[in-house]
Every structure is written in structure tokens, then in C-alpha cells.
Design a protein around this motif. Structure first.
Motif, PDB file in Angstrom:
ATOM      1  N   LYS A   1     -11.973  -4.365  -0.112  1.00 55.79           N
ATOM      2  CA  LYS A   1     -12.659  -3.486   0.840  1.00 55.79           C
ATOM      3  C   LYS A   1     -12.449  -2.014   0.470  1.00 55.79           C
ATOM      4  O   LYS A   1     -13.367  -1.196   0.579  1.00 55.79           O
ATOM      5  CB  LYS A   1     -12.143  -3.763   2.252  1.00 55.79           C
ATOM      6  N   ALA A   2     -11.238  -1.692   0.028  1.00 52.25           N
ATOM      7  CA  ALA A   2     -10.903  -0.305  -0.298  1.00 52.25           C
ATOM      8  C   ALA A   2     -11.419   0.113  -1.682  1.00 52.25           C
ATOM      9  O   ALA A   2     -11.421   1.297  -2.012  1.00 52.25           O
ATOM     10  CB  ALA A   2      -9.395  -0.103  -0.229  1.00 52.25           C
ATOM     11  N   GLY A   3     -11.838  -0.870  -2.490  1.00 48.61           N
ATOM     12  CA  GLY A   3     -12.313  -0.562  -3.837  1.00 48.61           C
ATOM     13  C   GLY A   3     -11.191  -0.264  -4.812  1.00 48.61           C
ATOM     14  O   GLY A   3     -11.402   0.397  -5.841  1.00 48.61           O
ATOM     15  N   CYS A   4      -9.982  -0.736  -4.491  1.00 46.46           N
ATOM     16  CA  CYS A   4      -8.829  -0.518  -5.377  1.00 46.46           C
ATOM     17  C   CYS A   4      -8.859  -1.548  -6.512  1.00 46.46           C
ATOM     18  O   CYS A   4      -8.990  -2.742  -6.257  1.00 46.46           O
ATOM     19  CB  CYS A   4      -7.528  -0.637  -4.598  1.00 46.46           C
ATOM     20  N   ILE A   5      -8.738  -1.093  -7.728  1.00 45.51           N
ATOM     21  CA  ILE A   5      -8.923  -1.979  -8.886  1.00 45.51           C
ATOM     22  C   ILE A   5      -7.615  -2.465  -9.487  1.00 45.51           C
ATOM     23  O   ILE A   5      -7.607  -3.356 -10.335  1.00 45.51           O
ATOM     24  CB  ILE A   5      -9.770  -1.285  -9.977  1.00 45.51           C
ATOM     25  N   ASN A   6      -6.479  -1.875  -9.092  1.00 43.65           N
ATOM     26  CA  ASN A   6      -5.182  -2.313  -9.612  1.00 43.65           C
ATOM     27  C   ASN A   6      -4.718  -3.548  -8.842  1.00 43.65           C
ATOM     28  O   ASN A   6      -4.350  -3.450  -7.671  1.00 43.65           O
ATOM     29  CB  ASN A   6      -4.143  -1.196  -9.491  1.00 43.65           C
ATOM     30  N   GLU A   7      -4.785  -4.692  -9.497  1.00 37.38           N
ATOM     31  CA  GLU A   7      -4.445  -5.959  -8.843  1.00 37.38           C
ATOM     32  C   GLU A   7      -2.962  -6.006  -8.487  1.00 37.38           C
ATOM     33  O   GLU A   7      -2.104  -5.830  -9.358  1.00 37.38           O
ATOM     34  CB  GLU A   7      -4.784  -7.127  -9.771  1.00 37.38           C
ATOM     35  N   PRO A   8      -2.613  -6.245  -7.205  1.00 36.20           N
ATOM     36  CA  PRO A   8      -1.197  -6.337  -6.835  1.00 36.20           C
ATOM     37  C   PRO A   8      -0.594  -7.661  -7.289  1.00 36.20           C
ATOM     38  O   PRO A   8      -1.302  -8.654  -7.467  1.00 36.20           O
ATOM     39  CB  PRO A   8      -1.236  -6.260  -5.308  1.00 36.20           C
ATOM     40  N   GLU A   9       0.712  -7.666  -7.456  1.00 36.43           N
ATOM     41  CA  GLU A   9       1.435  -8.910  -7.743  1.00 36.43           C
ATOM     42  C   GLU A   9       2.135  -9.349  -6.471  1.00 36.43           C
ATOM     43  O   GLU A   9       2.722  -8.530  -5.753  1.00 36.43           O
ATOM     44  CB  GLU A   9       2.453  -8.701  -8.869  1.00 36.43           C
ATOM     45  N   GLU A  10       2.074 -10.638  -6.187  1.00 38.34           N
ATOM     46  CA  GLU A  10       2.669 -11.135  -4.955  1.00 38.34           C
ATOM     47  C   GLU A  10       4.175 -10.986  -4.978  1.00 38.34           C
ATOM     48  O   GLU A  10       4.843 -11.378  -5.948  1.00 38.34           O
ATOM     49  CB  GLU A  10       2.301 -12.621  -4.753  1.00 38.34           C
TER      50      GLU A  10
ATOM     51  N   VAL B   1      -6.242   0.589   5.228  1.00 39.08           N
ATOM     52  CA  VAL B   1      -6.997  -0.653   5.389  1.00 39.08           C
ATOM     53  C   VAL B   1      -6.019  -1.787   5.694  1.00 39.08           C
ATOM     54  O   VAL B   1      -5.029  -1.954   4.983  1.00 39.08           O
ATOM     55  CB  VAL B   1      -7.817  -1.010   4.133  1.00 39.08           C
ATOM     56  N   ALA B   2      -6.302  -2.528   6.753  1.00 37.11           N
ATOM     57  CA  ALA B   2      -5.495  -3.705   7.074  1.00 37.11           C
ATOM     58  C   ALA B   2      -6.418  -4.903   7.230  1.00 37.11           C
ATOM     59  O   ALA B   2      -7.390  -4.846   7.980  1.00 37.11           O
ATOM     60  CB  ALA B   2      -4.706  -3.490   8.368  1.00 37.11           C
ATOM     61  N   CYS B   3      -6.111  -5.969   6.501  1.00 39.65           N
ATOM     62  CA  CYS B   3      -6.808  -7.235   6.702  1.00 39.65           C
ATOM     63  C   CYS B   3      -5.840  -8.169   7.414  1.00 39.65           C
ATOM     64  O   CYS B   3      -4.741  -8.430   6.905  1.00 39.65           O
ATOM     65  CB  CYS B   3      -7.270  -7.842   5.381  1.00 39.65           C
ATOM     66  N   ILE B   4      -6.246  -8.639   8.582  1.00 39.23           N
ATOM     67  CA  ILE B   4      -5.377  -9.470   9.414  1.00 39.23           C
ATOM     68  C   ILE B   4      -5.973 -10.867   9.530  1.00 39.23           C
ATOM     69  O   ILE B   4      -7.065 -11.048  10.079  1.00 39.23           O
ATOM     70  CB  ILE B   4      -5.212  -8.846  10.819  1.00 39.23           C
TER      71      ILE B   4
ATOM     72  N   ASP C   1      -9.051   1.346   9.031  1.00 37.33           N
ATOM     73  CA  ASP C   1     -10.110   0.350   8.836  1.00 37.33           C
ATOM     74  C   ASP C   1      -9.480  -1.027   8.961  1.00 37.33           C
ATOM     75  O   ASP C   1      -8.628  -1.397   8.147  1.00 37.33           O
ATOM     76  CB  ASP C   1     -10.749   0.534   7.457  1.00 37.33           C
ATOM     77  N   THR C   2      -9.851  -1.770  10.002  1.00 39.64           N
ATOM     78  CA  THR C   2      -9.236  -3.079  10.260  1.00 39.64           C
ATOM     79  C   THR C   2     -10.239  -4.206  10.052  1.00 39.64           C
ATOM     80  O   THR C   2     -11.344  -4.175  10.591  1.00 39.64           O
ATOM     81  CB  THR C   2      -8.700  -3.154  11.704  1.00 39.64           C
TER      82      THR C   2
ATOM     83  N   GLY D   1      -3.439 -13.271   0.342  1.00 39.85           N
ATOM     84  CA  GLY D   1      -4.899 -13.383   0.361  1.00 39.85           C
ATOM     85  C   GLY D   1      -5.524 -12.281   1.203  1.00 39.85           C
ATOM     86  O   GLY D   1      -6.540 -11.688   0.822  1.00 39.85           O
ATOM     87  N   ALA D   2      -4.889 -11.989   2.358  1.00 38.88           N
ATOM     88  CA  ALA D   2      -5.382 -10.903   3.207  1.00 38.88           C
ATOM     89  C   ALA D   2      -5.280  -9.570   2.476  1.00 38.88           C
ATOM     90  O   ALA D   2      -6.178  -8.719   2.568  1.00 38.88           O
ATOM     91  CB  ALA D   2      -4.580 -10.858   4.509  1.00 38.88           C
ATOM     92  N   LEU D   3      -4.195  -9.376   1.739  1.00 41.89           N
ATOM     93  CA  LEU D   3      -4.028  -8.137   0.966  1.00 41.89           C
ATOM     94  C   LEU D   3      -5.126  -7.983  -0.082  1.00 41.89           C
ATOM     95  O   LEU D   3      -5.677  -6.889  -0.268  1.00 41.89           O
ATOM     96  CB  LEU D   3      -2.651  -8.125   0.296  1.00 41.89           C
ATOM     97  N   LEU D   4      -5.470  -9.068  -0.768  1.00 43.77           N
ATOM     98  CA  LEU D   4      -6.531  -9.020  -1.776  1.00 43.77           C
ATOM     99  C   LEU D   4      -7.863  -8.617  -1.152  1.00 43.77           C
ATOM    100  O   LEU D   4      -8.647  -7.864  -1.745  1.00 43.77           O
ATOM    101  CB  LEU D   4      -6.662 -10.378  -2.474  1.00 43.77           C
ATOM    102  N   ILE D   5      -8.126  -9.118   0.061  1.00 43.09           N
ATOM    103  CA  ILE D   5      -9.362  -8.750   0.767  1.00 43.09           C
ATOM    104  C   ILE D   5      -9.341  -7.253   1.105  1.00 43.09           C
ATOM    105  O   ILE D   5     -10.348  -6.562   0.972  1.00 43.09           O
ATOM    106  CB  ILE D   5      -9.537  -9.611   2.041  1.00 43.09           C
ATOM    107  N   ALA D   6      -8.172  -6.749   1.524  1.00 41.72           N
ATOM    108  CA  ALA D   6      -8.031  -5.320   1.814  1.00 41.72           C
ATOM    109  C   ALA D   6      -8.271  -4.485   0.559  1.00 41.72           C
ATOM    110  O   ALA D   6      -8.921  -3.436   0.606  1.00 41.72           O
ATOM    111  CB  ALA D   6      -6.641  -5.035   2.395  1.00 41.72           C
ATOM    112  N   PHE D   7      -7.754  -4.952  -0.581  1.00 44.75           N
ATOM    113  CA  PHE D   7      -7.959  -4.265  -1.869  1.00 44.75           C
ATOM    114  C   PHE D   7      -9.442  -4.221  -2.213  1.00 44.75           C
ATOM    115  O   PHE D   7      -9.959  -3.186  -2.654  1.00 44.75           O
ATOM    116  CB  PHE D   7      -7.168  -4.967  -2.979  1.00 44.75           C
TER     117      PHE D   7
END
Length: 302
Positions: free
Chosen positions: A288-297, A62-65, A89-90, A280-286
Motif C-alpha cells: 500500500k505504501a509503495g515501499c520496495i525494500n522487502e522486509p525479513e520476518e 500505514v497499518a494493516c490489521i 492510513d489504516t 502477511g499484514a506487514l507485506l500488505i502495508a508495504f
């Protein structure tokens, strides 16, 4: 699963890649991603380069651009088609929305972007409202380009005697290596100039304003008033009272203070943007993918 967040801006493209578990993979950087400025092929190549540098050559799931130049339905159609194969998935978004999403995690807020161009975007959790952002010819009030163009027109009036000549005139002429009106006309129409060169004159206006030049101060106040009115309009429409400031114009203490004060009078709190747009784009990708582990910037660049 590999997830990517991308900020494809007017000067550079930055991509960050993570696993669904929230593990950092890498960061990639390349050239401009605004196809209005560099052409579609160059923009797509730069975005692809940044993505694959961040993923170590692997195709993301998944890529959010987030894109500068995504200003119309036509832009969306062109870019959707051109970028769809960069990931399984873009998702493509306006760059102002990913910038706001980074700050609010999808909760209500307003983002004020004033750099070379300008745009104001509001989101109340359901509805989006964007004003400006239609480029230097059609909008961009309160941007560095808008200020630079106003300063040049004021300079002409100073040089032909309609306005009293101030320090601002001397500083702009010095910046352009011009000695008078003939040189200015030559620079504008014969030599040719770039949008960025006009936008860079906002820095000269800032210097003059800080040295007490009243005309320069008036220009900055007018610019701040223009962009603040856009924020107030969105605030009233969406019922949001928190705004985040982003872009090179806010590095000017004077311009920033004008905006903060104008918004404060309307009960709107203006805060500095702290997180990167690509996050912010990464959070949107997360999401969309249904990933629940919040990334740290990652703190890899300012």
C-alpha cells in the motif's frame, strides 16, 4: 515512514513495525482483538496497545490489521470506524487473508484455518472466496469447537445407553470432573461454560483416538472430511491446487493426516503454514505504501 502489520486474534494481538527501508523497529503484544468475544472497546484498546508497543509510541503511517471476527459487512463497518485513527492510513483485512498472504505474497493459494473455530479462504490473485468463518453457532465445521460439541452429544448417547460406552466417555467425564449425566447437564446448563472449554475437548478426542478408540477416530475423520470438502469446493471454483494448514487442530497428527490424505485424493497439496499472519499484514502495508525494500520476518516468537 513507519509501517505496521497486525494480527488481532481471538487470544492475543501481535504487531510488528518496520521502516519503509525494511528495517525492523519492534514487536508488540497485547490481549484479544476479536470484538465479538471481548467487546469493541477492549478489542480496540488491545490493538492500539500492540501497535504502539511495536512502534515505540509513534503513530504509524500505514497499518494493516488482520482481524478475527471480521465476518460480515456489519463487522467491517464497525471496525473500519473504530480503528481508522490508529494510523494515518489504516487497512483492515480478514485474519485468514493476511495468513494466506504471508505464505504466497499475493499469489494464488488456499489457507485452511482450524483452531477453536474454522475458516477456509482462497485467493487466485484477483478473486477471494471464503467459506465458513461465521462463528460457532452458524458454521466452524471441522474446528475444535465443532469436534468438542459432537463429542459431548456422543457422550450423552453413551451415558443413556444409545451408544456403547468407550474410553472417550471416561476421558471426557474425567476432564469435566463429572461422574455421570446429571453432572454433565449441570456443567452444561447450570455452571455455565465457555466456547474455549468445549473446544478443548478436541484434545481429549485426540488422546482417545490415538489409544485406539474407534468413536474418537470417526469424529476426527468426520471433522477432517467437513473441512476438506470446503477446500475442495474452493479449489474447483478458483482452480488452485495448493493449500496451507494453520491452527491448533493441525497439531494433531491424526487429524492432519486425514486432511492431507483427503485433499491428496483430489490432487490438492496440503502444506504447513510457516510464516506468521502479522507478517502477511506487514507485506500488505508495504504494498500500500509503495515501499520496495522487502522486509525479513523477525524470529521473535513461534
Amino acid at each position: 515512514m513507519i509501517l505496521v502489520g497486525v494480527d488481532a486474534g481471538g487470544t492475543s494481538t501481535i504487531s510488528i513495525a518496520y521502516t519503509c527501508e525494511g528495517k525492523f523497529i519492534g514487536i508488540g503484544e497485547s490481549g484479544p482483538g476479536n470484538f465479538h468475544n471481548v467487546g469493541l472497546e477492549n478489542a480496540v484498546n488491545n490493538i492500539r496497545d500492540a501497535i504502539y508497543r511495536s512502534t515505540k509510541g509513534l503513530k504509524p503511517d500505514v497499518a494493516c490489521i488482520g482481524l478475527a471476527g471480521l465476518d460480515s459487512k456489519y463487522d467491517y463497518e464497525v471496525l473500519s470506524s473504530a480503528l481508522k485513527d490508529l494510523a494515518k492510513d489504516t487497512i483492515i483485512e480478514h485474519d485468514s487473508f493476511i495468513s494466506l498472504y504471508a505464505e504466497t505474497r499475493g499469489k494464488p493459494g488456499i489457507i485452511i484455518i482450524s483452531g477453536t473455530g474454522s475458516v477456509v479462504m482462497g485467493y487466485d490473485g484477483k478473486r477471494r472466496l471464503r467459506v465458513g468463518g461465521a462463528g460457532w453457532l452458524l458454521s466452524d465445521e471441522g474446528s475444535a469447537y465443532w469436534i468438542g460439541r459432537k463429542a459431548l452429544r456422543l457422550l450423552v448417547k453413551m451415558l443413556d445407553g444409545r451408544e456403547e460406552k468407550t474410553l472417550l466417555a471416561d476421558l471426557i467425564l474425567q476432564k469435566l470432573s463429572a461422574s455421570g449425566l446429571d453432572d454433565l447437564i449441570k456443567w452444561a446448563y447450570h455452571v455455565g461454560h465457555k466456547i474455549e472449554e468445549i473446544a478443548s475437548l478436541a484434545q481429549i478426542v485426540d488422546i482417545a483416538a490415538n489409544k485406539g478408540d474407534k468413536k474418537a477416530q470417526e469424529l476426527f475423520y468426520l471433522a477432517a472430511k467437513k473441512i476438506s470438502n470446503d477446500v475442495i469446493y474452493i479449489s474447483k471454483k478458483l482452480g488452485i491446487k495448493t493449500a496451507y494448514m494453520s491452527g491448533g487442530m493441525f497439531s494433531s497428527k491424526l487429524f492432519k493426516s486425514y486432511v492431507v490424505d483427503l485433499l491428496k485424493k483430489e490432487g490438492i497439496i496440503a502444506l504447513d503454514k510457516k510464516k506468521s499472519p502479522e507478517f502477511g499484514a506487514l507485506l500488505i502495508a508495504f504494498d500500500k505504501a509503495g515501499c520496495i525494500n522487502e522486509p525479513e520476518e523477525p524470529h521473535l516468537h513461534s
